[in-house]
Design a protein around this motif. Structure first.
Motif, short mmCIF file in Angstrom:
data_model
loop_
_atom_site.label_atom_id
_atom_site.label_comp_id
_atom_site.label_asym_id
_atom_site.label_seq_id
_atom_site.Cartn_x
_atom_site.Cartn_y
_atom_site.Cartn_z
N LEU A 126 15.28 8.63 13.01
CA LEU A 126 15.48 7.43 12.20
C LEU A 126 14.24 6.54 12.16
O LEU A 126 14.17 5.59 11.39
N GLY A 127 13.28 6.83 13.04
CA GLY A 127 12.08 6.01 13.11
C GLY A 127 12.01 5.13 14.34
O GLY A 127 11.06 4.35 14.50
N PHE A 128 12.99 5.26 15.24
CA PHE A 128 12.95 4.48 16.48
C PHE A 128 12.27 5.29 17.57
O PHE A 128 12.56 6.46 17.77
N LYS A 129 11.37 4.62 18.31
CA LYS A 129 10.66 5.26 19.42
C LYS A 129 10.53 4.28 20.57
O LYS A 129 10.11 3.14 20.37
N ALA A 130 10.91 4.70 21.76
CA ALA A 130 10.76 3.84 22.94
C ALA A 130 9.28 3.57 23.21
O ALA A 130 8.43 4.44 23.00
N GLN A 161 13.94 -3.63 27.34
CA GLN A 161 13.41 -4.07 26.06
C GLN A 161 13.63 -3.02 24.98
O GLN A 161 13.92 -3.35 23.82
N ASP A 162 13.50 -1.74 25.35
CA ASP A 162 13.67 -0.68 24.37
C ASP A 162 15.12 -0.52 23.95
O ASP A 162 15.41 -0.33 22.77
N THR A 163 16.05 -0.58 24.89
CA THR A 163 17.45 -0.42 24.48
C THR A 163 17.92 -1.62 23.66
O THR A 163 18.71 -1.47 22.73
N ALA A 164 17.40 -2.82 23.97
CA ALA A 164 17.70 -3.98 23.14
C ALA A 164 17.13 -3.79 21.73
O ALA A 164 17.79 -4.08 20.72
N ARG A 165 15.92 -3.26 21.64
CA ARG A 165 15.32 -2.98 20.33
C ARG A 165 16.15 -1.97 19.56
O ARG A 165 16.31 -2.09 18.34
N ALA A 166 16.68 -0.96 20.25
CA ALA A 166 17.48 0.06 19.58
C ALA A 166 18.76 -0.54 18.99
O ALA A 166 19.18 -0.19 17.88
N TYR A 192 22.71 -8.45 31.60
CA TYR A 192 21.37 -7.89 31.82
C TYR A 192 20.68 -7.52 30.51
O TYR A 192 19.54 -7.91 30.27
N ILE A 193 21.37 -6.77 29.65
CA ILE A 193 20.79 -6.41 28.36
C ILE A 193 20.87 -7.58 27.38
O ILE A 193 19.93 -7.85 26.64
N GLY A 194 21.99 -8.30 27.40
CA GLY A 194 22.18 -9.39 26.46
C GLY A 194 21.10 -10.45 26.53
O GLY A 194 20.66 -10.98 25.50
N CYS A 195 20.65 -10.77 27.75
CA CYS A 195 19.61 -11.81 27.92
C CYS A 195 18.27 -11.39 27.33
O CYS A 195 17.40 -12.24 27.11
N VAL A 196 18.08 -10.10 27.10
CA VAL A 196 16.88 -9.59 26.44
C VAL A 196 17.14 -9.41 24.95
O VAL A 196 16.28 -9.69 24.11
N LEU A 197 18.34 -8.95 24.60
CA LEU A 197 18.67 -8.70 23.19
C LEU A 197 18.72 -9.98 22.37
O LEU A 197 18.20 -10.02 21.24
N VAL A 198 19.33 -11.04 22.89
CA VAL A 198 19.52 -12.26 22.10
C VAL A 198 18.18 -12.83 21.60
O VAL A 198 18.04 -13.12 20.40
N MET A 209 19.65 -0.87 14.82
CA MET A 209 20.82 -0.34 14.12
C MET A 209 21.43 -1.33 13.13
O MET A 209 22.22 -0.94 12.27
N LEU A 210 21.07 -2.59 13.23
CA LEU A 210 21.59 -3.58 12.29
C LEU A 210 21.00 -3.42 10.89
O LEU A 210 21.58 -3.89 9.91
N SER A 211 19.85 -2.76 10.80
CA SER A 211 19.20 -2.60 9.50
C SER A 211 18.93 -1.14 9.14
O SER A 211 18.37 -0.86 8.09
#
Length: 341
Positions: A282-286, A211-216, A12-18, A220-222
């Motif tokens: 950290l600068g992240f906002k939903a 979409q927001d949790t995928a963005r989060a 569910y999340i992976g299909c949006v994150l990728v 975190m990668l950067s």
């Protein structure tokens, strides 16, 4: 071009994150069983597919990888109770094993998507932050907590490990789920005019758009390693904290028809409010709230891009696969059913 291993990338999340990772300029290697179908991930020159169970992950699966987002899990609470041993093996054991492999192989960052369900039940008026006492009540929540305990101590100056306690997710994904609160409410309200609501409606839940949790996770990668290494972050927003009856009324008001709330079940004792100051610092906002998800899922239903089937109800689909597996084992012979190789 940095490469990210996403376990459970067909979920569910992976299909949006990728797709988000591709847009950010990463190459992606997906390791997944693809319980819900390989076709949910479009072919792309920077996507590599490994069809494997995370319990069998090997060092060569991580060769050439810079970062890991270990999404793989048996999701949700009912699945965790029915498949208890497998939930511990996958949600806890396989992730700790993957994190250890990642550290041994010199991978830079390991991102662990955990769950706010770890907070379980909190007293009225408590808004839990990452340092608050926890109270995991289900196998799913307990396995996530044990995974945190096995993964975060691996963090050091050479290996960045971070845990993301995700709120309850909602919104449209190619691997759609109607066993999540907002999505299930939206389906019932739109299709039947009756919105199912678990008693007694006073329980608090933090929510987050897929979409927001995928963005989060991608964020975190950067993010600054010194600020995230060895840390836990709640993922969501104050605007997405709802009491379930209030949430149901928002859903009912947003769908384009008259809706009646239909109560069911015994009162749910899980109730928790969660603070999101740490990740926002950290600068992240939903970007989204529940009404956005309702409109999005409504459009997908009206356009025929999704529907409520056994495949969009996680536990039911697992049960179907187990049933078919048993039937095939009983009838297969010489490597076939009717036609033999």
């Amino acid at each position: 071009m940095e490469k990210v291993l996403v376990t459970g990338g067909g979920g569910y999340i992976g299909c949006v994150l990728v797709p988000q990772l591709l847009e950010c300029g990463y190459a992606v290697r997906i390791l997944d069983r693809f319980f819900f179908g390989r076709d949910l991930i479009a072919n792309h020159e920077h996507i590599e597919i490994i069809r494997e169970d995370s319990r069998r992950i090997r060092a060569d699966h991580l060769a050439g990888i810079d970062h890991v987002i270990d999404l793989v899990a048996l999701s949700n609470d009912p699945s965790g109770e029915l498949f208890e041993q497998s939930t511990w093996e996958i949600n806890h054991g396989s992730r700790v094993h993957t994190a250890n492999l990642a550290k041994q192989l010199g991978i830079k960052r390991y991102i662990f998507p955990s769950s706010c369900s770890i907070y379980g039940f909190q007293e009225a008026g408590v808004v839990a932050d990452e340092n608050s006492p926890i109270n995991p009540l289900t196998t799913y929540a307990k396995a996530n907590r044990k995974a945190e305990e096995g993964i975060l101590p691996l963090a050091d100056s050479e290996f960045c490990a971070v845990a993301m306690r995700q709120a309850t997710v909602y919104g449209y994904s190619p691997r759609m789920r109607f066993d999540l609160a907002v999505n299930g409410m939206t389906y019932g309200a739109l299709i039947t005019g009756k919105l199912p609501l678990l008693r007694d409606g006073t329980q608090w839940r933090p929510m987050v758009h897929v979409q927001d949790t995928a963005r989060a996770l991608a964020f975190m990668l950067s993010a600054d390693v010194e600020r995230i290494n060895g840390e836990i972050f709640n993922v969501g927003s104050p605007e997405n904290s709802y009491q379930l009856e209030s949430l149901a009324k928002k859903v009912a008001k947003t769908v384009p028809r008259d809706v009646e709330i239909e109560w069911y079940g015994d009162p749910d004792h899980r109730s928790y409010r969660v603070a999101f100051d740490k990740i926002e610092s950290l600068g992240f906002k939903a970007r989204y709230v529940a009404e956005d998800g309702v409109r999005e899922v409504t459009r997908a239903l009206e356009e025929g891009r999704t529907d409520k089937t056994s495949k969009t109800l996680t536990l039911k689909w697992y049960q179907e696969l187990v049933k078919w597996h048993a039937l095939i084992q009983q009838t297969a012979m010489h490597g076939g059913i009717v036609d033999l190789p």
